[in-house]
Design an enzyme around this catalytic site. Structure first.
Site, PDB file in Angstrom:
ATOM      1  N   SER A 227       0.411   6.310 -16.285  1.00 30.51           N
ATOM      2  CA  SER A 227       1.049   6.754 -17.527  1.00 30.51           C
ATOM      3  C   SER A 227       2.153   7.751 -17.177  1.00 30.51           C
ATOM      4  O   SER A 227       1.915   8.707 -16.442  1.00 30.51           O
ATOM      5  CB  SER A 227       0.012   7.437 -18.420  1.00 30.51           C
ATOM      6  OG  SER A 227       0.646   8.006 -19.534  1.00 30.51           O
TER       7      SER A 227
ATOM      8  N   LYS B 227       2.777   2.570 -18.231  1.00 32.59           N
ATOM      9  CA  LYS B 227       2.693   3.062 -19.616  1.00 32.59           C
ATOM     10  C   LYS B 227       3.748   4.150 -19.783  1.00 32.59           C
ATOM     11  O   LYS B 227       3.797   5.090 -18.993  1.00 32.59           O
ATOM     12  CB  LYS B 227       1.303   3.617 -19.890  1.00 32.59           C
ATOM     13  CG  LYS B 227       1.159   4.461 -21.156  1.00 32.59           C
ATOM     14  CD  LYS B 227      -0.299   4.721 -21.454  1.00 32.59           C
ATOM     15  CE  LYS B 227      -0.515   6.022 -22.185  1.00 32.59           C
ATOM     16  NZ  LYS B 227      -1.947   6.247 -22.497  1.00 32.59           N
TER      17      LYS B 227
ATOM     18  N   LYS C 201       6.028   6.607 -22.745  1.00 31.14           N
ATOM     19  CA  LYS C 201       5.950   7.215 -24.076  1.00 31.14           C
ATOM     20  C   LYS C 201       7.155   6.792 -24.890  1.00 31.14           C
ATOM     21  O   LYS C 201       8.262   6.673 -24.350  1.00 31.14           O
ATOM     22  CB  LYS C 201       5.953   8.745 -23.950  1.00 31.14           C
ATOM     23  CG  LYS C 201       4.798   9.306 -23.152  1.00 31.14           C
ATOM     24  CD  LYS C 201       3.545   9.186 -23.938  1.00 31.14           C
ATOM     25  CE  LYS C 201       2.367   9.621 -23.112  1.00 31.14           C
ATOM     26  NZ  LYS C 201       1.116   9.326 -23.822  1.00 31.14           N
TER      27      LYS C 201
ATOM     28  N   ASP D   1       3.202   4.090 -25.491  1.00 35.02           N
ATOM     29  CA  ASP D   1       2.296   4.951 -26.254  1.00 35.02           C
ATOM     30  C   ASP D   1       3.133   5.847 -27.167  1.00 35.02           C
ATOM     31  O   ASP D   1       3.980   6.583 -26.697  1.00 35.02           O
ATOM     32  CB  ASP D   1       1.468   5.814 -25.285  1.00 35.02           C
ATOM     33  CG  ASP D   1       0.403   6.636 -26.007  1.00 35.02           C
ATOM     34  OD1 ASP D   1      -0.375   7.315 -25.336  1.00 35.02           O
ATOM     35  OD2 ASP D   1       0.353   6.567 -27.255  1.00 35.02           O
TER      36      ASP D   1
ATOM     37  N   GLU E  91       0.582   1.527 -28.166  1.00 41.79           N
ATOM     38  CA  GLU E  91      -0.576   2.416 -28.337  1.00 41.79           C
ATOM     39  C   GLU E  91      -0.311   3.430 -29.445  1.00 41.79           C
ATOM     40  O   GLU E  91       0.726   4.098 -29.464  1.00 41.79           O
ATOM     41  CB  GLU E  91      -0.861   3.144 -27.023  1.00 41.79           C
ATOM     42  CG  GLU E  91      -2.119   3.967 -27.011  1.00 41.79           C
ATOM     43  CD  GLU E  91      -2.386   4.633 -25.665  1.00 41.79           C
ATOM     44  OE1 GLU E  91      -1.706   4.325 -24.678  1.00 41.79           O
ATOM     45  OE2 GLU E  91      -3.279   5.498 -25.615  1.00 41.79           O
TER      46      GLU E  91
ATOM     47  N   ASP F 275      -6.044   4.713 -29.822  1.00 36.70           N
ATOM     48  CA  ASP F 275      -6.503   5.798 -28.935  1.00 36.70           C
ATOM     49  C   ASP F 275      -7.066   6.901 -29.841  1.00 36.70           C
ATOM     50  O   ASP F 275      -8.253   6.912 -30.154  1.00 36.70           O
ATOM     51  CB  ASP F 275      -5.318   6.271 -28.078  1.00 36.70           C
ATOM     52  CG  ASP F 275      -5.609   7.508 -27.243  1.00 36.70           C
ATOM     53  OD1 ASP F 275      -4.735   7.906 -26.459  1.00 36.70           O
ATOM     54  OD2 ASP F 275      -6.700   8.085 -27.370  1.00 36.70           O
TER      55      ASP F 275
ATOM     56  N   LYS G  65     -11.684   6.733 -24.113  1.00 34.46           N
ATOM     57  CA  LYS G  65     -11.777   7.994 -23.359  1.00 34.46           C
ATOM     58  C   LYS G  65     -13.112   8.599 -23.748  1.00 34.46           C
ATOM     59  O   LYS G  65     -13.329   8.933 -24.933  1.00 34.46           O
ATOM     60  CB  LYS G  65     -10.658   8.955 -23.754  1.00 34.46           C
ATOM     61  CG  LYS G  65      -9.254   8.452 -23.486  1.00 34.46           C
ATOM     62  CD  LYS G  65      -8.215   9.471 -23.955  1.00 34.46           C
ATOM     63  CE  LYS G  65      -6.812   8.964 -23.738  1.00 34.46           C
ATOM     64  NZ  LYS G  65      -5.783   9.931 -24.216  1.00 34.46           N
TER      65      LYS G  65
ATOM     66  N   GLY H 158      -6.720   8.298 -19.957  1.00 36.26           N
ATOM     67  CA  GLY H 158      -6.826   9.514 -19.141  1.00 36.26           C
ATOM     68  C   GLY H 158      -6.408  10.737 -19.947  1.00 36.26           C
ATOM     69  O   GLY H 158      -5.729  10.612 -20.958  1.00 36.26           O
TER      70      GLY H 158
HETATM   71  O1  LIG Z   1      -4.324  11.018 -17.541  1.00 36.72           O
HETATM   72  C1  LIG Z   1      -3.277  10.339 -17.601  1.00 36.72           C
HETATM   73  O2  LIG Z   1      -2.520  10.155 -16.651  1.00 36.72           O
HETATM   74  C2  LIG Z   1      -2.880   9.774 -18.958  1.00 36.72           C
HETATM   75  C3  LIG Z   1      -2.222  10.836 -19.752  1.00 36.72           C
HETATM   76  C4  LIG Z   1      -1.795  10.290 -21.078  1.00 36.72           C
HETATM   77  O3  LIG Z   1      -1.090   9.301 -21.141  1.00 36.72           O
HETATM   78  C5  LIG Z   1      -2.215  10.965 -22.262  1.00 36.72           C
HETATM   79  C6  LIG Z   1      -3.013  12.052 -22.192  1.00 36.72           C
HETATM   80  C7  LIG Z   1      -3.302  12.782 -23.367  1.00 36.72           C
HETATM   81  C8  LIG Z   1      -2.696  12.492 -24.517  1.00 36.72           C
HETATM   82  C9  LIG Z   1      -1.554  11.600 -24.503  1.00 36.72           C
HETATM   83  O4  LIG Z   1      -0.396  12.248 -24.138  1.00 36.72           O
HETATM   84  C10 LIG Z   1      -1.727  10.453 -23.544  1.00 36.72           C
HETATM   85  C11 LIG Z   1      -2.551   9.401 -24.216  1.00 36.72           C
HETATM   86  O5  LIG Z   1      -2.470   9.328 -25.430  1.00 36.72           O
HETATM   87  O6  LIG Z   1      -3.211   8.595 -23.556  1.00 36.72           O
HETATM   88 MG   LIG Z   2      -2.674   7.498 -25.998  1.00 33.67          MG
END
Ligand SMILES: O=C(O)CCC(=O)C1=CC=C[C@@H](O)[C@@H]1C(=O)O
Ligand SMILES: [Mg+2]
Length: 368
Positions: free
Chosen positions: A136, A162, A164, A189, A214, A239, A263, A291
């Site tokens: 991500s 992934k 944003k 996402d 997402e 999510d 998660k 994550g």
């Molecule tokens: O742990 C990682 O590398 C994923 C991090 C990540 O994409 C996210 C972490 C927490 C909130 C969001 O920003 C995003 C998610 O939505 O999955």
């Molecule tokens: Mg997310």
């Protein structure tokens, strides 16, 4: 099994690079590590995934510590527990606060697997010996910097990218990525940055062959996600909207998504995560493991969870070296050609590195 001592540590660890989403940026990560000891002195470990600021959910590092100290630890300390599934049942008297619950519940799962001399993956019912992972990427200052990062991660072998998106940083960014990487498995996402008023804009994303979009809409908007999904070819992945088995059941029944990002911290623990996984499998909804920028302890739990059969899509469990100069486990979580080899040791299969754990600890309290 009786938990006779719990230690909460707050850690401060500086990430190799800042992680920016539509809500803000984190680089000096504050989070909790919990150690649950049984009467024999064996330890199980869990990580709190709440951030310092309540932008992802309502929880924070402080609310988690308060809930653990004043409510959750007293409910479990010195109680006879036969199986970690009992922990989420014990915690039902406490409303919400899922990340605080998961911090302690996952430590009990790790301890149980060690006591029963099996890997956590096996204790959860996992069957895989290695797991496929993606990565991500946070919002970057320029599109060129984003493309360079994608190049690096594709070369490293990560199985899906992934990125944003948010208003004004969506269509043109995805178009630029596709121009450079026409075939790479790609998802976006939105972290709830859009509304149903943006349907026409979001429909433009259908031309880019994304694996999924997402969380385009608000976390409490499962009904409008169902309306949006009917207008999109691209599967919606939920999510933030899925905080329980019941949320997943509602989303599936309404047709709000085609994919769910699980998660275990967001849903209150590994037992609830398994229930959601099983429900999705019954209904043909693919899942993957999200994550929360975890250290090695949380990362290790994510590896174990991802061994369950319906985790069929690469998740966000990148290697320790993507986030940290020095992780708090040994060995660290290593990604080779987009795969993580599932450890065969008992419990999470990675040992805490006590030296680095203490080095990053900013506060600590023991409960007996
Ligand atoms: O742990 C990682 O590398 C994923 C991090 C990540 O994409 C996210 C972490 C927490 C909130 C969001 O920003 C995003 C998610 O939505 O999955
Ligand atoms: Mg997310």
């Amino acid at each position: 099994m009786k938990i006779t001592e719990v230690t909460i540590r707050q850690l401060s660890m500086r990430m190799k690079s800042p992680f920016t989403t539509s809500f803000g940026t984190v680089q000096d990560k504050q989070f909790l590590i919990l150690e649950a000891k049984d009467e024999s002195g064996l330890s199980g470990w869990g990580e709190g995934v709440a951030f310092e600021v309540p932008w992802y959910t309502e929880e924070t590092v402080k609310t988690s510590w308060h809930m653990l100290e004043d409510f959750l630890i007293p409910l479990v300390l010195n109680k006879d527990v036969q199986h970690p599934d009992e922990i989420s049942a014990i915690f039902k008297v406490i409303r919400q606060n899922n990340m605080a619950k998961a911090t302690l519940e996952s430590a009990v799962w790790d301890l149980y697997a060690k006591r029963t001399e099996q890997s956590l993956a096996h204790a959860l019912g996992g069957t895989k010996e290695k797991i496929e992972v993606g990565i991500s990427i946070g919002i970057q200052p320029t599109t060129e910097q984003l493309l360079q990062l994608i190049e690096e991660h594709v070369t490293a072998g990560y199985k899906r990218m992934k990125v944003k998106i948010k208003p004004d940083k969506d269509i043109e960014v995805i178009r630029a990525i596709r121009a450079r990487f026409p075939e790479v498995p790609l998802m976006a996402d939105a972290n709830s940055a859009y509304s149903l008023d943006d349907i026409e804009l979001l429909q433009q994303l259908d031309e880019f062959n994304l694996m999924m979009i997402e969380q385009p809409l608000a976390s409490d908007d499962i009904i409008n996600h169902a309306k949006l999904q009917k207008q999109l070819k691209t599967p919606i992945c939920l999510d933030e909207s899925i905080c329980s088995y019941e949320d997943a059941r509602t989303a599936i029944e309404l047709g709000s998504c085609g994919v769910i990002n699980i998660k275990f911290g967001r849903v209150g623990g590994l037992t609830e995560a398994k229930r959601i996984h099983d429900l999705c499998m019954q209904h043909g909804i693919k899942v993957w493991c999200g994550g929360m920028l975890e250290s090695g302890i949380g990362r290790a739990h994510n590896v174990a969870l991802t061994t369950l059969q319906n985790f069929v899509l690469p998740g966000d469990t990148a290697g320790s070296n993507h986030y940290w100069d020095q992780d708090i486990i040994s060995p660290e979580v290593i990604v080779e050609d987009g795969y993580i080899k599932v450890p065969e040791g008992y419990g999470v299969g990675y040992e805490p590195n006590m030296e680095s754990l203490e080095q990053f600890t900013v506060s600590k309290k023991v409960y007996r």
